[in-house]
Design an enzyme around this catalytic site. Structure first.
Site, PDB file in Angstrom:
ATOM      1  N   ARG A  33       0.859  -1.175   0.000  1.00  0.00           N
ATOM      2  CA  ARG A  33       0.000   0.000   0.000  1.00  0.00           C
ATOM      3  C   ARG A  33       0.903   1.235   0.000  1.00  0.00           C
ATOM      4  NH1 ARG A  33      -2.209  -3.556   3.949  1.00  0.00           N
ATOM      5  NH2 ARG A  33      -4.325  -4.260   3.435  1.00  0.00           N
ATOM      6  N   HIS A  37      -2.552   3.136  -6.241  1.00  0.00           N
ATOM      7  CA  HIS A  37      -3.143   1.910  -5.693  1.00  0.00           C
ATOM      8  C   HIS A  37      -3.375   0.873  -6.778  1.00  0.00           C
ATOM      9  CE1 HIS A  37      -4.835  -0.240  -2.337  1.00  0.00           C
ATOM     10  NE2 HIS A  37      -5.940  -0.504  -3.011  1.00  0.00           N
ATOM     11  N   HIS A  59      -4.354  -9.071   3.304  1.00  0.00           N
ATOM     12  CA  HIS A  59      -5.818  -9.031   3.428  1.00  0.00           C
ATOM     13  C   HIS A  59      -6.245  -9.897   4.608  1.00  0.00           C
ATOM     14  CE1 HIS A  59      -6.471  -7.955  -1.088  1.00  0.00           C
ATOM     15  NE2 HIS A  59      -6.254  -6.903  -0.345  1.00  0.00           N
ATOM     16  N   LYS A 113      -2.537  -2.731   7.750  1.00  0.00           N
ATOM     17  CA  LYS A 113      -3.813  -2.351   8.369  1.00  0.00           C
ATOM     18  C   LYS A 113      -4.072  -3.178   9.621  1.00  0.00           C
ATOM     19  CE  LYS A 113      -6.551  -0.546   4.530  1.00  0.00           C
ATOM     20  NZ  LYS A 113      -7.802  -0.718   3.752  1.00  0.00           N
ATOM     21  N   ARG A 138      -0.725  -1.791  -6.939  1.00  0.00           N
ATOM     22  CA  ARG A 138      -0.896  -2.902  -5.992  1.00  0.00           C
ATOM     23  C   ARG A 138      -1.883  -3.925  -6.566  1.00  0.00           C
ATOM     24  NH1 ARG A 138      -1.302  -4.615  -0.385  1.00  0.00           N
ATOM     25  NH2 ARG A 138      -3.483  -4.834   0.278  1.00  0.00           N
ATOM     26  N   TYR A 154      -9.739 -10.557  -7.286  1.00  0.00           N
ATOM     27  CA  TYR A 154      -8.824 -10.670  -8.409  1.00  0.00           C
ATOM     28  C   TYR A 154      -9.145 -11.854  -9.315  1.00  0.00           C
ATOM     29  CZ  TYR A 154      -6.417  -7.197  -5.724  1.00  0.00           C
ATOM     30  OH  TYR A 154      -6.136  -6.044  -5.028  1.00  0.00           O
TER      31      TYR A 154
END
Length: 307
Positions: free
Chosen positions: A162, A253, A279, A185, A256, A288
């Site tokens: 990120r 972004h 994630h 995150k 990524r 994806y």
């Protein structure tokens, strides 16, 4: 409508946020979104019933209450996607409160989120991703700034970082190791392999940067020596895509997204890609598969002979 509700409900909201912060490691942005969603919900109930709702009264929320709240939120302009997120926040809060206070939250948990079309990420082609990196390396007036921007975008595409993660690297990260430890995150750690091209790009930047890497300080610096802002990387990416004739979706972004999509196209395992991206849920990474399927169908339609 202003936000207003009973002190008991407010205390419960703060206790829930503290719980998420302490046990789940929720990020500041996530906690802020949760706080806003639930506060609006509690405030609506306060206005809807014309009384201050204590914890005992919250235990009696009905399905009509939930439908009225959702209709109100749509009426004040909330999109279906945003309402679905708000409903998820409310359900999480009420589930936690029900466990603590000992009531049945079925009427809240049974509320259905509105349907919405989930936007698919728009990855660049492999050729476009390489062209962006090359273009970024050419367009800055100062050679060290060009090297800096190229190093950042190489990390985004080459490691799937990120923007905040790349810009969060400090002086200790140089020279980049073969495996980088990233704190993403929710304060979750993951290990990310570093390609030689990324190590070389960062080394070239450090060699030309007038500000030597310092432990505890940002690795990527602005022109005056302060931490590099993501706005400047977005601007560099915008200039590159305009020079190359790429669409507006070619953002930092998107690099990524491109990293993940190209790995999947090359036969990468979905769970391994989930780990690399950091994630929390596999369902996020599964986007994806839809992106890749869309690309395959485009190729099929273009190549298949028509009768």
């Amino acid at each position: 409508m202003g936000i207003g509700f009973s002190p008991a409900a407010g205390d419960a909201l703060l206790a829930w946020l503290d719980h998420l912060r302490a046990l789940d490691g929720a990020s500041a942005n996530t906690l802020s979104a949760y706080r806003s969603d639930v506060a609006w919900f509690l405030s609506f109930l306060h206005e809807h019933h014309g009384e201050s709702l204590g914890l005992a009264r919250l235990a009696t929320i009905t399905q009509p209450d939930m439908r009225a709240w959702m209709a109100h939120e749509r009426g004040r302009g909330l999109s279906a996607r945003s309402l679905a997120r708000a409903l998820s926040s409310v359900k999480n809060f009420m589930r936690w409160l029900a466990e603590r206070e000992g009531f049945d939250p079925t009427h809240v948990l049974a509320a259905r989120a509105p349907k919405y079309t989930r936007k698919l990420p728009r990855p660049l082609t492999e050729e476009a991703a390489r062209a962006v990196i090359e273009q970024v390396d050419l367009q800055a007036s100062e050679p060290w700034i060009a090297a800096r921007d190229a190093a950042v975008v190489t990390l985004l595409y080459g490691c799937g970082l990120r923007v905040s993660e790349a810009l969060g690297l400090t002086g200790e990260a140089h020279p980049l190791p073969e495996v980088l430890r990233i704190r993403g995150k929710g304060d979750k750690e993951r290990l990310v392999p570093v390609l030689p091209a990324a190590r070389e790009a960062v080394a070239a930047y450090v060699a030309s940067c007038p500000y030597p890497p310092t432990p505890g300080e940002a690795l990527f610096r602005g022109a005056r020596g302060g931490p590099l802002s993501r706005r400047l990387i977005a601007r560099a990416m915008e200039r590159a895509r305009m020079s190359l004739g790429l669409p507006a979706t070619a953002t930092p972004h998107a690099l990524r997204h491109s990293f993940a999509t190209h790995l999947l196209s090359a036969g990468g395992d979905l769970r391994a890609i989930q780990e690399l991206l950091g994630h929390a849920s596999l369902s996020t990474t599964q986007i994806y598969t839809a992106v890749d399927a869309t690309r395959i169908m485009e190729v099929y339609r273009a190549a298949h002979p028509r009768a």
